[in-house]
Scaffold this motif. Structure first.
Motif, short mmCIF file in Angstrom:
data_model
loop_
_atom_site.label_atom_id
_atom_site.label_comp_id
_atom_site.label_asym_id
_atom_site.label_seq_id
_atom_site.Cartn_x
_atom_site.Cartn_y
_atom_site.Cartn_z
N PRO A 1 -3.62 -5.96 8.60
CA PRO A 1 -2.41 -5.18 9.15
C PRO A 1 -1.33 -5.17 8.64
O PRO A 1 -0.94 -5.90 7.63
N SER A 2 -0.54 -4.49 9.21
CA SER A 2 0.97 -4.41 8.55
C SER A 2 1.69 -5.79 8.62
O SER A 2 1.34 -6.68 9.48
N ALA A 3 2.52 -6.12 7.57
CA ALA A 3 2.43 -7.66 7.19
C ALA A 3 3.98 -7.92 7.85
O ALA A 3 4.87 -8.20 7.18
N THR B 1 1.01 -1.26 -0.03
CA THR B 1 0.06 0.15 0.02
C THR B 1 0.70 1.37 -0.17
O THR B 1 2.31 1.12 0.24
N GLU B 2 0.29 2.38 0.06
CA GLU B 2 0.99 3.60 0.10
C GLU B 2 1.96 3.77 1.18
O GLU B 2 2.83 4.61 1.51
N THR B 3 1.10 3.34 2.21
CA THR B 3 2.03 3.50 3.58
C THR B 3 3.05 2.18 4.09
O THR B 3 4.22 2.58 4.15
N VAL B 4 2.71 1.03 4.08
CA VAL B 4 3.29 -0.22 4.24
C VAL B 4 2.65 -1.46 3.91
O VAL B 4 1.49 -1.07 3.17
N TYR B 5 3.55 -2.34 3.61
CA TYR B 5 2.84 -3.59 3.05
C TYR B 5 2.00 -3.99 4.09
O TYR B 5 1.94 -4.09 5.55
N GLY B 6 0.79 -4.69 3.56
CA GLY B 6 -0.36 -5.13 4.57
C GLY B 6 -0.43 -6.52 4.24
O GLY B 6 0.06 -7.12 3.21
N VAL C 1 -1.37 -0.96 -7.03
CA VAL C 1 -1.16 -2.28 -6.95
C VAL C 1 -2.32 -2.82 -5.98
O VAL C 1 -3.23 -3.82 -6.31
N ALA C 2 -2.51 -2.23 -4.83
CA ALA C 2 -3.65 -2.20 -3.90
C ALA C 2 -4.94 -2.06 -4.32
O ALA C 2 -5.90 -2.93 -4.29
#
Ligand code: TXA
Ligand code: MG
Length: 341
Positions: A145-147, A36-41, A130-131
């Motif tokens: 959640p964050s991955a 995602t634009e923040t972190v991987y989920g 991509v998300a």
């Protein structure tokens, strides 16, 4: 379990097929990590209790910590919640898709373990191509959640996810490094005035331009208070070795580094470009010159220094402006010691 890895960094026909395969696996109840634009989920079907349970298991996540449901559009968001107050409507239109999560009264569409039994649900529309494509292809809401393994820094690259969860999840969609680098702002919109539960990519000042008054969960300023977001009470973002965060001049920072070295500790430093240039100690990881760059690179920095290289990480404290608020929130939680030098 074999963990598949799909490279979609090229954004070509292959990427489309790969995202379709990842979407099929999600629809079949499996766990797939995605950028995602923040972190991987770490995603799973948010309507399936069994699929969501796999997320908790892979991460070692406490059961009482609710997950964010990810959707591609506002129409999909509306299908998960009760009525949306007009101020929330404005916030959604202004900031979504983007790095913000809205906590709203749930209508029960998500599985009970997504909300950890709460009456509210956190929903987010991520702004990463991509998300977006994955969520549009799935059509179902994806809990994510964050991955990372619970307690570790959130992943900002597919390699970070691989390091933590390889063998424990069904797949990883590799879309390259994420942009913002810190998790979304979580904002409780279940009452008449919105409350920031976790600072993130969208700041209080930005929100106030749209809705006037925004409150901040008192627990963010006072460790004695119980946080309203269950996840904020846990130790978080922790690197492999102790982390000291030091607020003070560059000379003070250098003094502390040298003192610990004399005691025989191998010290790694995390600092802005400006500080790194004056400090001139090795190894230093340069996090960048602007606070946005520092946010983008922070988690990679916290993961870079391994037990095999250093015994202690010392990171400078940054000004709490803009995304600096979120940077310092994460650093305080990750730190074993906060030193005002
Ligand atoms: O940027 C992000 O938000 C990333 C990407 C993957 O979207 N996700 C993320 O999820 O950071 P996670 O699970 O690591 O953090 C979610 C936070 C936790 O602190 C959780 O307690 C809080 O949101 N949360 C979720 N649902 C909630 C609810 N209904 N009420 C209060 N807090 C909630
Ligand atoms: Mg997390």
């Amino acid at each position: 379990m074999e963990t598949k890895r799909w490279d979609v960094t090229n954004n070509n026909d292959h990427s489309k097929l790969r995202i379709e395969e990842a979407a099929r696996m999600l629809k079949a109840g499996q766990t797939v990590a995605f950028p995602t634009e923040t972190v991987y989920g770490l995603g799973a079907d948010a309507t399936s209790e069994d699929a969501v349970a796999k997320i908790f298991q892979a991460k070692g996540r406490p059961q009482d910590n609710p997950l964010i449901a990810h959707v591609a559009t506002k129409e999909q968001l509306q299908k998960l919640v009760q009525d949306i107050p007009s101020y929330v409507d404005k916030l959604i239109d202004t900031f979504s898709p983007g790095p913000i999560t809205f906590v709203l009264p749930s209508n029960g569409a998500c599985a009970d373990n997504v909300t950890a039994g709460l009456s509210t649900v956190g929903v987010r529309i991520p702004d990463h191509p991509v998300a977006q494509e994955l969520l549009k292809t799935c059509t179902i809401p994806i809990a994510a959640p964050s991955a990372n393994l619970s307690g570790k820094p959130s992943p900002t690259t597919a390699d970070h996810v691989w390091e933590d969860l390889q063998g424990k999840i069904s797949g990883i969609v590799d879309g390259g490094p994420t942009g913002v680098g810190l998790e979304s702002t979580v904002i409780d919109c279940s009452q008449s005035i919105p409350i920031i539960l976790r600072p993130g990519g969208i700041t209080k000042e930005q929100l106030e331009l749209v809705v006037g008054h925004v409150m901040v969960d008192p627990a963010l300023a006072n460790e004695q208070e119980k946080p309203k977001a269950p996840g904020m009470k846990y130790t978080h973002y922790s690197p492999e070795v102790p982390l000291w965060v030091v607020s003070g001049t560059v000379d003070k920072l250098r003094e502390i580094v040298e003192k610990e070295r004399k005691r025989g500790k191998r010290v790694g430093v995390l600092a802005s470009t400006e500080t790194a240039n004056i400090l001139e100690v090795k190894p230093t990881m340069n996090l960048g010159s602007t606070i946005q760059e520092i946010a983008t690179n922070l988690y990679d920095g916290l993961r870079k220094f391994k037990q095999s290289d250093v015994d202690l990480i010392i990171c400078e404290a940054f000004p709490e402006q803009d995304i600096g608020q979120a940077v310092m929130n994460r650093l305080r939680k990750a730190a074993t010691q906060y030193i005002e030098a």
